[in-house]
Scaffold this motif. Sequence first.
Motif: not given
Length: 193
Positions: A95-101, A131-134, A160-167, A184-190
């Motif tokens: 799941l991409p987490a980018n500022a504003g989106t 992870s924070t925000g997920a 604003s979610a922090v990149a990281g694994d979630n499970f 399971a999923f991962s938050v990714s940041r560009s």
Amino acid sequence: TLPEFAGDEYAVLDGTSFSAPHVAGAAALLVQRHPSWTSQQLKSALMSTAGPAFGDTSLTQEASVLVQGAGLVRVGAADRPLIFTAPQSLSFGYLPANAGTPSSRAVSVAVSDAGGGAGTWTAEIQAQVASTGATVEAAPITVAPGGTAVIQVVARATASAVAGDNFGFVVLRRGSDARRIPYAFSVSRSSLT
């Protein structure tokens, strides 16, 4: 074991070469008892009724979903699963987490009465790592006798979610009955701004 192999006549070992024959044997017993079950129903019965595998010798910390999968097979419980789920585990990918989106991804899970499973099942999220925000969300469902209901399980990442694994597990409960679905999923940041 051979003393030449492990330095003693007894050794504690684990791994796929140990679990695969165990699960195959459990599946064979279930097929004998329930010849009309499909392979997906068999898999659901084994996974949703599995017990925790522990990550420590004091048996106080459950192992990660990424290590244990659904957990330890309990063939007695799998013989009467109450419900079947499809899919049996949930992967939301990245799941991409980018500022504003913010972003989210939903997976539909069909929950069917496997015999004795009719009624209202609540959905509880048991995160092992978040992870924070997920977050993960799921609503209660009602399964009719012999019927199927669909539950939407949604993974979300704030902007604003922090990149990281979630499970962890989505736990379906009806009274004292509980059935688990690993997720399971991962938050990714560009890195681009």
